[in-house]
Design a protein around this motif. Structure first.
Motif: not given
Length: 519
Positions: A362-368, A265-267
């Motif tokens: 990478t990108g937004r999936v590098s943050d949790v 997923g991207d979220t």
């Protein structure tokens, strides 16, 4: 016989071509290649949603030995992305489902009612469970208005048979305090049904843990990390070949997901909220971290890192407390693994923002998620040097048998295999004797989180050397990023048929699963 990786690559090609499996199929003996359009979730501001904590379910009744619960598997409508309504398949309509808190040695009986439009089977992951309550993949609970004749494919090899409308699962809880979880385990459709929300925490507690001065109460927090993709109207998007999940199984081909890699997923969701934030004091917190993603492995780290000491102090693994704490600057956690860790926010001043990041993304999936240090408090917890009594692992020297299993993801959309075989619910691939100790050697190409039902095991070697930094304690899931792992397990206390499989759920649905029977 030990197979080389080259030989298994050939077997993989045979699985995709020689057995007549058309390209693009992700599970089962026949299929077709279907390209899917790229779906991108609506944009969400990170670190805006407060971290939710799943509610603890109260028993419907109790007696001297047993706590009884009732759970309905049903559709629910929740707000996951701000301003959008999302349909979930949830336990009591919730995602994540309600948390069950059990006591070691005290029995739990859960009646699961199925009000979904599809069959289900519930597995307590990490539970030392009798076979009839383990959630065997063909031990289905059918919706009340569905008959066996209406099921896709032939259902065979059941342990406890088919149930209609509801089923009682009995969990003796004759095991150590630990962070477990329960989730759907329906053959061929585990991936989409877990993705839609069928997952929840099951926490066992005992007297040993009660006596430890670890953070507790509001400072003991379960974190279920999962990635999802959403459509423009806020619904979860899973790329099923048949979205009804009542016909052909498998996923559509795409550049971001597919038969070889699984669904990503991207979220990033934590406890069902996108990139949430949590307010904390400048004290220690205990986090029970579960990777409930279908396929994504995370390398978790804290930024900024603390000025002194390590980011994480691990106090428990899949099977419960470690004997001694282990310090880490990062955590590698594959699907279905649990890490019980303490984070000390006293290293940060009030007003600090501390981010849990994913260095494999990478990108937004590098943050949790983000922690906001908002207040000062007196520290009332500590991490003792001795956590649990010395763990009594089975000795490799007592092993009666060594078994070897090679996990190979499907090539070009072909069937995924263990030792060249796709899953057959009737075939027995190992028959350990009750009470015996065995060594199981796993090889993987490429990367697979491998889960054994019934038993917990100790990792005794990795790629011919010592266990890795994340292999400590009792495990039920071990991550192979390629390479080889050897584990030792004692097969007790129940006779019966169980499964072991890859916990990349798309690989599992692609037939990367096998049976063992304790005799």
């Amino acid at each position: 016989m030990k197979f080389s990786r080259r030989k298994f690559s050939k077997l993989g090609l045979m699985a995709g071509v020689g057995l007549g499996i058309p390209l693009g199929r992700t599970a089962g003996p026949v299929g077709r290649l279907v390209e899917s359009a790229t779906v991108t979730s609506p944009r969400v501001e990170q670190f805006e949603a407060p971290l939710p904590v799943p509610p603890v379910l109260e028993p419907s009744r109790t007696d001297e030995t047993t706590d009884y619960y009732e759970i309905t598997q049903q559709e629910g409508t929740v707000e996951i992305l701000p301003g959008y309504e999302t349909t979930v398949w949830g336990y009591n309509g919730l995602f994540p489902g309600p948390t069950i808190e059990a006591r070691s040695g005290r029995e739990v009986v859960i009646e699961h009612r199925n009000e979904l439009p599809v069959p289900v089977s519930t597995h307590l992951h990490g539970g030392v469970t009798p076979p009839e309550s383990d959630g065997f993949p063909t031990d289905l609970i059918l919706p009340p208005d569905l008959s066996v004749e209406d099921l896709p494919g032939h259902i065979s090899g059941t342990v406890a048979g088919i149930s209609h409308g509801s089923k009682e699962y009995t969990y003796p809880n004759q095991q150590r305090a630990a962070t477990l979880w329960y989730h759907d385990h329906r053959m061929d459709f585990t991936g989409p049904q877990v993705y839609k929300g069928l997952a929840g925490f099951y926490i066992i507690r005992d007297g040993i843990e009660d006596e430890l001065p670890l953070p507790d109460g509001e400072k003991e927090v379960p974190l279920m990390i999962a990635d999802r993709t959403f459509t423009d109207d806020g619904e979860m998007y899973y790329p099923s070949v048949d979205p009804s999940l009542m016909g052909e199984h498998g996923v559509l081909a795409s550049t971001s997901f597919g038969p070889h890699t699984g669904v990503f997923g991207d979220t990033i969701l934590v406890n069902g909220a996108p990139w949430p934030r949590m307010e904390v004091s400048n004290t220690k917190y205990r986090f029970r971290i579960l990777n409930a993603s279908n396929a994504r492995t995370y390398e978790l780290a804290i930024e900024p890192s603390p000025s002194e000491g390590n980011s994480f102090v691990q106090v428990g693994s899949d099977g419960g407390l470690l004997s001694e704490p282990i310090r880490h600057d990062k955590l590698l956690i594959s699907p279905a693994e649990r890490f019980d860790v303490v984070v000390d926010f006293s290293q940060y001043s009030v007003g600090s923002e501390v981010t849990l990041v994913n260095r494999r993304g990478t990108g937004r999936v590098s943050d949790v998620m983000r922690f906001e240090v908002v207040r000062e408090e007196k520290e009332e917890s500590e991490i003792p040097a001795q956590l649990a009594p010395e763990l009594e692992f089975p000795s490799p020297e007592d092993a009666e048998v060594t078994r070897r299993f090679f996990f190979l993801a499907g090539v070009l959309g072909g069937m995924s295999t263990i030792n060249g075989n796709g899953y057959d619910p009737e075939r027995i691939d190992a028959n350990p004797r009750l009470g015996s100790t065995e060594i199981w050697e796993f090889d993987a190409d490429p990367a697979h989180p491998i889960h054994m039902h019934l038993v917990h095991f100790k990792v005794i070697s990795r790629d011919g050397g010592p266990p890795g930094p994340y292999d400590a304690g009792w495990k039920d899931t071990v991550f192979l990023d390629g390479g080889n792992v050897r584990v030792v397990a004692k097969f007790t206390p129940y006779r019966g048929k169980y499964v072991f499989h890859c916990h990349n759920l798309e690989h599992e649905d692609m037939m990367m699963m096998a049976n063992f029977e304790v005799v």
